[in-house]
Design an enzyme around this catalytic site. Structure first.
Site, PDB file in Angstrom:
ATOM      1  N   HIS B 267      97.499  92.193  35.391  1.00 11.72           N
ATOM      2  CA  HIS B 267      98.018  90.824  35.368  1.00 11.72           C
ATOM      3  C   HIS B 267      98.745  90.546  36.676  1.00 11.72           C
ATOM      4  O   HIS B 267      99.585  91.337  37.092  1.00 11.72           O
ATOM      5  CB  HIS B 267      98.970  90.672  34.176  1.00 11.72           C
ATOM      6  CG  HIS B 267      99.209  89.248  33.804  1.00 11.72           C
ATOM      7  ND1 HIS B 267      99.809  88.362  34.641  1.00 11.72           N
ATOM      8  CD2 HIS B 267      98.898  88.550  32.685  1.00 11.72           C
ATOM      9  CE1 HIS B 267      99.868  87.167  34.054  1.00 11.72           C
ATOM     10  NE2 HIS B 267      99.318  87.255  32.863  1.00 11.72           N
ATOM     11  N   SER B 285     105.109  84.864  32.599  1.00 10.88           N
ATOM     12  CA  SER B 285     103.931  84.192  32.059  1.00 10.88           C
ATOM     13  C   SER B 285     103.051  83.567  33.138  1.00 10.88           C
ATOM     14  O   SER B 285     103.521  83.004  34.123  1.00 10.88           O
ATOM     15  CB  SER B 285     104.361  83.096  31.092  1.00 10.88           C
ATOM     16  OG  SER B 285     103.256  82.283  30.794  1.00 10.88           O
ATOM     17  N   ARG B 331      92.833  86.154  36.674  1.00  9.79           N
ATOM     18  CA  ARG B 331      93.771  87.268  36.850  1.00  9.79           C
ATOM     19  C   ARG B 331      93.263  88.363  37.778  1.00  9.79           C
ATOM     20  O   ARG B 331      93.995  88.857  38.622  1.00  9.79           O
ATOM     21  CB  ARG B 331      94.054  87.899  35.487  1.00  9.79           C
ATOM     22  CG  ARG B 331      94.818  86.981  34.600  1.00  9.79           C
ATOM     23  CD  ARG B 331      95.007  87.565  33.226  1.00  9.79           C
ATOM     24  NE  ARG B 331      95.784  86.626  32.431  1.00  9.79           N
ATOM     25  CZ  ARG B 331      96.098  86.801  31.153  1.00  9.79           C
ATOM     26  NH1 ARG B 331      95.696  87.898  30.535  1.00  9.79           N
ATOM     27  NH2 ARG B 331      96.802  85.915  30.510  1.00  9.79           N
ATOM     28  N   GLU B 426      93.202  95.108  19.909  1.00 11.12           N
ATOM     29  CA  GLU B 426      93.069  95.656  21.260  1.00 11.12           C
ATOM     30  C   GLU B 426      92.498  97.071  21.244  1.00 11.12           C
ATOM     31  O   GLU B 426      91.949  97.545  22.233  1.00 11.12           O
ATOM     32  CB  GLU B 426      94.444  95.626  21.958  1.00 11.12           C
ATOM     33  CG  GLU B 426      94.348  95.843  23.454  1.00 11.12           C
ATOM     34  CD  GLU B 426      95.668  95.643  24.191  1.00 11.12           C
ATOM     35  OE1 GLU B 426      96.562  94.955  23.660  1.00 11.12           O
ATOM     36  OE2 GLU B 426      95.793  96.180  25.301  1.00 11.12           O
ATOM     37  N   LEU B 442      95.131  87.350  21.293  1.00  7.76           N
ATOM     38  CA  LEU B 442      95.764  86.991  20.022  1.00  7.76           C
ATOM     39  C   LEU B 442      94.695  86.456  19.074  1.00  7.76           C
ATOM     40  O   LEU B 442      94.666  86.771  17.882  1.00  7.76           O
ATOM     41  CB  LEU B 442      96.850  85.946  20.259  1.00  7.76           C
ATOM     42  CG  LEU B 442      97.990  86.379  21.213  1.00  7.76           C
ATOM     43  CD1 LEU B 442      99.007  85.268  21.379  1.00  7.76           C
ATOM     44  CD2 LEU B 442      98.678  87.638  20.704  1.00  7.76           C
TER      45      LEU B 442
HETATM   46  C1  FAD Z   1     103.642  91.097  27.672  1.00  8.14           C
HETATM   47  C2  FAD Z   1     102.328  90.716  27.048  1.00  8.14           C
HETATM   48  C3  FAD Z   1     101.988  89.374  26.929  1.00  8.14           C
HETATM   49  C4  FAD Z   1     100.778  88.991  26.344  1.00  8.14           C
HETATM   50  N1  FAD Z   1     100.486  87.654  26.215  1.00  8.14           N
HETATM   51  C5  FAD Z   1      99.332  87.269  25.588  1.00  8.14           C
HETATM   52  C6  FAD Z   1      99.037  85.885  25.360  1.00  8.14           C
HETATM   53  O1  FAD Z   1      99.792  84.989  25.731  1.00  8.14           O
HETATM   54  N2  FAD Z   1      97.881  85.568  24.724  1.00  8.14           N
HETATM   55  C7  FAD Z   1      97.009  86.519  24.282  1.00  8.14           C
HETATM   56  O2  FAD Z   1      96.008  86.174  23.689  1.00  8.14           O
HETATM   57  N3  FAD Z   1      97.278  87.831  24.468  1.00  8.14           N
HETATM   58  C8  FAD Z   1      98.411  88.229  25.110  1.00  8.14           C
HETATM   59  N4  FAD Z   1      98.674  89.578  25.300  1.00  8.14           N
HETATM   60  C9  FAD Z   1      97.779  90.575  24.713  1.00  8.14           C
HETATM   61  C10 FAD Z   1      98.031  90.691  23.207  1.00  8.14           C
HETATM   62  O3  FAD Z   1      99.398  90.474  22.927  1.00  8.14           O
HETATM   63  C11 FAD Z   1      97.652  92.042  22.639  1.00  8.14           C
HETATM   64  O4  FAD Z   1      96.400  92.400  23.082  1.00  8.14           O
HETATM   65  C12 FAD Z   1      97.595  92.008  21.113  1.00  8.14           C
HETATM   66  O5  FAD Z   1      98.758  91.438  20.596  1.00  8.14           O
HETATM   67  C13 FAD Z   1      97.375  93.378  20.541  1.00  8.14           C
HETATM   68  O6  FAD Z   1      97.506  93.333  19.135  1.00  8.14           O
HETATM   69  P1  FAD Z   1      97.111  94.580  18.238  1.00  8.14           P
HETATM   70  O7  FAD Z   1      97.362  94.164  16.846  1.00  8.14           O
HETATM   71  O8  FAD Z   1      95.751  95.029  18.598  1.00  8.14           O
HETATM   72  O9  FAD Z   1      98.101  95.742  18.695  1.00  8.14           O
HETATM   73  P2  FAD Z   1      99.702  95.862  18.793  1.00  8.14           P
HETATM   74  O10 FAD Z   1     100.393  94.580  18.565  1.00  8.14           O
HETATM   75  O11 FAD Z   1      99.985  96.589  20.058  1.00  8.14           O
HETATM   76  O12 FAD Z   1     100.087  96.777  17.575  1.00  8.14           O
HETATM   77  C14 FAD Z   1      99.827  98.146  17.546  1.00  8.14           C
HETATM   78  C15 FAD Z   1     100.351  98.685  16.246  1.00  8.14           C
HETATM   79  O13 FAD Z   1      99.885 100.002  16.068  1.00  8.14           O
HETATM   80  C16 FAD Z   1     100.952 100.843  15.707  1.00  8.14           C
HETATM   81  N5  FAD Z   1     100.615 102.181  16.182  1.00  8.14           N
HETATM   82  C17 FAD Z   1     100.214 102.552  17.420  1.00  8.14           C
HETATM   83  N6  FAD Z   1      99.950 103.865  17.442  1.00  8.14           N
HETATM   84  C18 FAD Z   1     100.174 104.336  16.204  1.00  8.14           C
HETATM   85  C19 FAD Z   1     100.059 105.616  15.585  1.00  8.14           C
HETATM   86  N7  FAD Z   1      99.633 106.683  16.251  1.00  8.14           N
HETATM   87  N8  FAD Z   1     100.402 105.724  14.274  1.00  8.14           N
HETATM   88  C20 FAD Z   1     100.830 104.644  13.562  1.00  8.14           C
HETATM   89  N9  FAD Z   1     100.925 103.420  14.092  1.00  8.14           N
HETATM   90  C21 FAD Z   1     100.601 103.268  15.391  1.00  8.14           C
HETATM   91  C22 FAD Z   1     102.166 100.242  16.326  1.00  8.14           C
HETATM   92  O14 FAD Z   1     103.315 100.651  15.622  1.00  8.14           O
HETATM   93  C23 FAD Z   1     101.869  98.759  16.130  1.00  8.14           C
HETATM   94  O15 FAD Z   1     102.262  98.377  14.849  1.00  8.14           O
HETATM   95  C24 FAD Z   1      99.883  89.968  25.904  1.00  8.14           C
HETATM   96  C25 FAD Z   1     100.206  91.328  26.031  1.00  8.14           C
HETATM   97  C26 FAD Z   1     101.415  91.703  26.618  1.00  8.14           C
HETATM   98  C27 FAD Z   1     101.711  93.151  26.779  1.00  8.14           C
END
Ligand code: FAD
Ligand code: SF4
Ligand code: FES
Lengths: 272, 638
Positions: B267, B285, B331, B426, B442
């Site tokens: 980013h 952002s 990006r 992700e 998201l």
């Molecule tokens: C700073 C930032 C800003 C962003 N802004 C945007 C945006 O504006 N728009 C957009 O679309 N995307 C954005 N993204 C990307 C997006 O937020 C993420 O890709 C997305 O939220 C990931 O969601 P997820 O549910 O896949 O994983 P996560 O939200 O990362 O959740 C992972 C989960 O897995 C659990 N976990 C991990 N490993 C283990 C394990 N070994 N055992 C048990 N539990 C485990 C964690 O506890 C957590 O609950 C942004 C990302 C970042 C870092």
């Protein structure tokens, strides 16, 4: 950009587990960059402890940008430290002076048992949400998003309340260890939206009852919570909670619930 | 490795309908007989847990934080896309599909991406019904903004806290199911292994992070939603401290294919590095680029304060090189351009690894109050972290690792190469190709959790013979023994370096040799350095305390051990991809204008890696990408 460093004396609460009594231990933290955050300062101290073969200080953290609500400790008597509307991870060392002594303790509340050192168990806050902090809609049931207009001002107030990060600092700040600010933020968020109205009464009764059941104290209007809340959650939300609670109690088709102990003081605020 | 993507035939528009019709159903009365494990409570895991529980499945959900509400999804700032076309500006499902697949540089599947665009509107409906306080217009209807270089306004947002609000929505739905007894929520549990019985995923082994106890959990299917692996670059990353590759890596070692690990998004607008103690590079952002102008001094090594550098001695390089997109270029392009300027000695700040993002012109044009209204919270965050006032002096920014497009390989049903192991959010590789557009992660997390897995997991459960398996099965005993053996090995090293210090060293190697701009010699060198570091880790780690207690150092060490193995796969994948595309830029493959040069004839595929055992090179397999509906074109933003 200041490459400056300061020397600090830390008095840190060390407690092996919930059963241990706990005690303050003093650490000399020298050469701490003023540009570091408070948690980065603890990282530096821990790195030194680990290399010396000592037990590092346990503390909770994740996002390190003030949004996840996982960090938090009491710094010189103040949850999240001295800066207004700042989580511990966003507090930076440039606010401290060379030679300062800093006292670091966990959030203390009956409902938050210490796990180790500065890490506490805040699952009680989850239980309060489980009692009613939601709108009952199953996936697939929703109507078209724009079929339900929401006045912009309500949407914004709801948003402000919804920014609570669930850190528990309000509980730690309250002389009674009450969770009223936390509960009121969720109740306000949902009560301000038309989607949240159908369950508003039930929600207010259930969440307040659960808070009491879990051993959080009563709200006696000290307002410390608002001062220490890192997200600026306003105490007017407590007034709104009280209005919702009275409305619910009065209109409850069932037996009129007894106000839990201490509630009347809080209710006076809502009546104003 | 068999890679059948199982994409239904027929026109794009009807593929998902057809699939839903063809998938077998589990009868309502039978759903409660099925137990499903969900690992992770970000947008993907929390939405999946809630939706599956609502259907009547028995769900057990795990996360590593103290409560499900803290998953790193909480940190997403900008917004979430949907094809509602409320602004009447020409958006459609097709356009969202096309923008997403083009944004990914044509390295994603047409069928998946089209389905994502199709369900995007349902997500917004559902989120509004849950009470998510999206931004609204004066008339009370939902507001939209344009984001991430899109030419239509399709992004829904809640100030700069969209991820927080969406996650709290899923968390409330999850909490409701916990209260209903449909979900058992187990926080502070870290999955340390996947358990297979007869080749099917039947459970997991976790460590209780409070007591240190190793626990076994059996189920009929396992859903991984454990997020991305951006922390392989830590501290050069916007990810939270707990984000890790561990769960996905253990699944890989149990036979799940890992797809496109080298596709990592950088980013462009993050707060630069200012000291070696820094834990991460906080995201500023992308929306700031709507009004901020990016520049560096024309003269390399210019040490003057930015205010003292006159207009004609500044190089607004994005505006110069990409006149039609300017400061809003995508990006990957904006990131590489910043690196290129810094490599020429034009970087600013104490380290020379930063460029200016200047609001002076915007403040002059719109007034300070307007800039404050638009970006006040971001300016405040910047000032808190850096101690500098961006209203007075330009911000300094630099790129950082942000998002993992790569992840475990899944078919159209989101099932990995291990039957019964589903991967969402992700953690999978599915929809973003070689580059993700803003506001689409998201969308994908919630699409996977709310609107895809509830159907596809039913198809699997209804159509598969699943024997009785409980926690006393030998496979659990074996997995638990392996987990314990690994933990013991970590304690027995008794060296002198902390796990955190190894993680930072790894991040530096990856950032230097496998970051924004890659070349074969650097990748080879990086691979060797990673191998050396891994060896040093296993000889020189020191670990305080013991396993039977709350031990954050052990958590860290276990995750670093996985990253040290995984990093090598990232580099192997980067070496194997003989082209530049999206975020993967190999200097050997570039156009005369220094832009990424794809090789559609040879490289139009998903690269999938299969574990071949300790000490063996992983086995490479390809899933060819077939484009029936869109024409592959060169991405141009000039
Ligand atoms: C700073 C930032 C800003 C962003 N802004 C945007 C945006 O504006 N728009 C957009 O679309 N995307 C954005 N993204 C990307 C997006 O937020 C993420 O890709 C997305 O939220 C990931 O969601 P997820 O549910 O896949 O994983 P996560 O939200 O990362 O959740 C992972 C989960 O897995 C659990 N976990 C991990 N490993 C283990 C394990 N070994 N055992 C048990 N539990 C485990 C964690 O506890 C957590 O609950 C942004 C990302 C970042 C870092
Ligand atoms: S109300 Fe404020 S202090 Fe209390 S939990 Fe929420 S954010 Fe923390
Ligand atoms: S670590 Fe997330 S709010 Fe401080």
């Amino acid at each position: 950009m200041s490459p400056e460093t300061i020397n600090l004396t830390l008095k840190v609460w060390r407690q092996h587990g919930p059963e241990d009594q706990g005690r303050f231990i003093t650490y000399q933290a020298n050469d701490i960059p003023t540009a570091a955050s408070f948690l980065e300062m603890l990282d530096i101290v821990n790195e030194r402890l680990i290399v010396e073969g000592q037990d590092p200080i346990a503390f909770d953290h994740d996002c390190r940008e003030g949004i996840c609500g996982m960090c938090g400790a009491v710094i010189n008597g103040r949850p999240h430290g001295p800066e207004k509307e700042t989580t511990l991870c966003q507090l930076h060392m440039r606010g401290f002076q060379d030679g300062d002594t800093i006292v670091i303790e966990p959030f203390r509340a009956r409902a938050f048992p210490v796990i180790k050192d500065l890490a506490v168990d805040r699952r009680a806050l989850d239980k309060i949400i489980q009692a009613g902090g939601f709108i009952s809609v199953n996936t697939g049931q929703a109507p078209e998003a724009n079929s339900l207009p929401v006045p912009k001002s309500n949407a914004e107030l709801a948003f402000d309340a919804a920014t609570c990060i669930g850190c528990g600092a309000c509980v730690a700040a309250c002389p009674n260890a009450s969770a009223m600010l936390f509960v009121s933020a969720k109740i306000s968020h949902l009560a301000l939206l038309p989607q949240g109205r159908p369950e508003a009464a039930k929600r207010a009764l259930a969440m307040v009852a659960e808070m009491d059941r879990l051993g959080f104290g009563n709200c006696t209007n000290h307002k410390e919570c608002q001062v220490e809340c890192p997200k600026g959650i306003n105490i007017t939300n407590i007034a709104r909670l009280n209005r919702e609670f009275i409305k619910a109690a009065v209109s409850s088709p069932e037996e009129i619930p007894v106000f839990p102990a201490g509630r009347p003081e809080a209710l006076q605020m809502g009546a104003k | 490795m068999q890679l059948d993507a199982k994409i239904p035939g027929g026109p794009l528009e009807t593929k998902w309908d057809r699939q839903r019709f063809e998938l077998k159903l589990v009868s309502p009365a039978n759903k409660r007989k099925f137990h499903i494990i969900v690992v992770g409570t970000g947008l993907a895991g929390a939405s999946a847990s809630a939706a599956l529980a609502e259907l009547g499945y028995q769900v057990k959900t795990f996360c590593i934080q103290d409560t499900p509400r803290r998953a790193h999804s909480i940190a997403a700032q900008g917004g979430i896309n949907a094809a509602k076309n409320y602004p009447n500006d020409g958006d459609s499902i097709w356009r969202l599909f096309y923008d997403t697949i083009k944004g990914g540089d044509f390295r994603a599947r047409e069928g998946n991406v089209y389905r994502l665009a199709q369900v995007s509107n349902l997500i917004i409906d559902h989120c509004v019904a849950q009470g998510i306080p999206f931004a609204r217009e004066y008339g009370g209807l939902l507001a939209n903004r344009s984001f991430g270089g899109a030419q239509v306004s399709r992004t829904f947002y809640a100030k700069g806290q969209t991820g927080q609000q969406l996650l709290l929505g899923c968390y409330s739905a999850l909490s409701r199911q916990v209260a209903a007894g449909q979900v058992t929520m187990l926080p502070r549990r870290e999955m340390l292994d996947l358990v297979l019985v007869n080749g099917q995923a039947r459970g997991i082994v976790v460590r209780n992070l409070i007591t240190g106890a190793i626990e076994r959990h059996a189920a009929h299917a396992v859903v991984l939603a454990t997020g991305g692996y951006g922390n392989v670059f830590q501290p050069f990353t916007t990810n939270g401290m707990g984000s890790n590759v561990g769960a996905a890596w253990r699944a890989y070692k149990r036979g799940a294919g890992f797809a496109n690990p080298c596709f990592t998004q950088i980013h462009p607008t993050c707060i630069p590095m200012h000291g070696d103690y820094q834990s991460k590079l906080t995201l500023m952002s992308e929306s700031l680029r709507n009004d901020g102008r990016v520049w560096v001094p024309k003269q390399a090594g210019d040490q003057r304060r930015p205010e003292d550098i006159p207009e004609d001695e500044r190089d607004y390089y994005l505006e110069r090189i990409y006149p039609s997109f300017g400061n809003l270029s995508p990006r990957d392009i904006a990131s590489r351009a910043a690196k290129f300027q810094c490599d020429q000695g034009k970087g600013v700040g104490a380290t020379g690894r930063a460029v200016y993002l200047d609001f002076a012109a915007a403040i002059k044009r719109l007034g300070r109050a307007e800039i404050e209204a638009r970006y006040g919270n971001l300016f405040q965050m910047y000032e808190k972290i850096t101690g500098e006032d961006p209203y007075q002096t330009p911000m300094m920014i630099y790129p950082a690792s942000h998002y993992a497009m790569g992840g475990l390989w899944v078919d159209y049903n989101l099932m990995s190469t291990i039957p019964g192991l589903f991967v969402l959010g992700e953690a999978n590789f599915s929809d973003h190709g070689a580059n993700r557009l803003g506001a689409s992660a998201l969308m994908q997390g919630l699409a996977d959790g709310y609107f895809i897995i509830p159907y596809t997991i039913g198809g699997y459960l209804a159509g598969t013979a699943l024997g009785e398996v409980n926690e006393s099965h030998q496979a659990f005993t074996d997995a638990e023994m392996e987990v314990n053996a690994k933990i013991n090995r970590l304690f027995q090293i008794r060296g002198s370096r902390s796990a955190a210090s190894f993680q930072i060293d790894l991040g530096h190697i990856m950032w230097e040799y496998c970051g924004m701009s890659r070349n074969d010699a650097g990748l080879q060198k990086g691979k060797q350095l990673v191998a050396d570091l891994r060896q040093e880790f296993w000889e020189n780690l020191t670990l305080p305390g013991s396993t039977g207690e709350f031990n954050q150092s052990l958590e860290k060490a276990s995750r670093v051990a996985d990253f040290l193995e995984f990093a090598e796969l990232v580099i192997s994948d980067a070496l194997a991809r003989r082209e530049s595309c999206g975020c993967h830029f190999n200097e050997a493959f570039q156009t005369e204008e220094k832009e990424a040069k794809r090789d559609d004839a040879q490289m139009c595929h998903v690269a999938v890696w299969e574990y071949a055992g300790e000490g063996h090179e992983p086995i490479f397999a390809k899933e060819p990408l077939v484009f029936e509906f869109v024409k592959l074109v060169e991405r141009s933003y000039k």
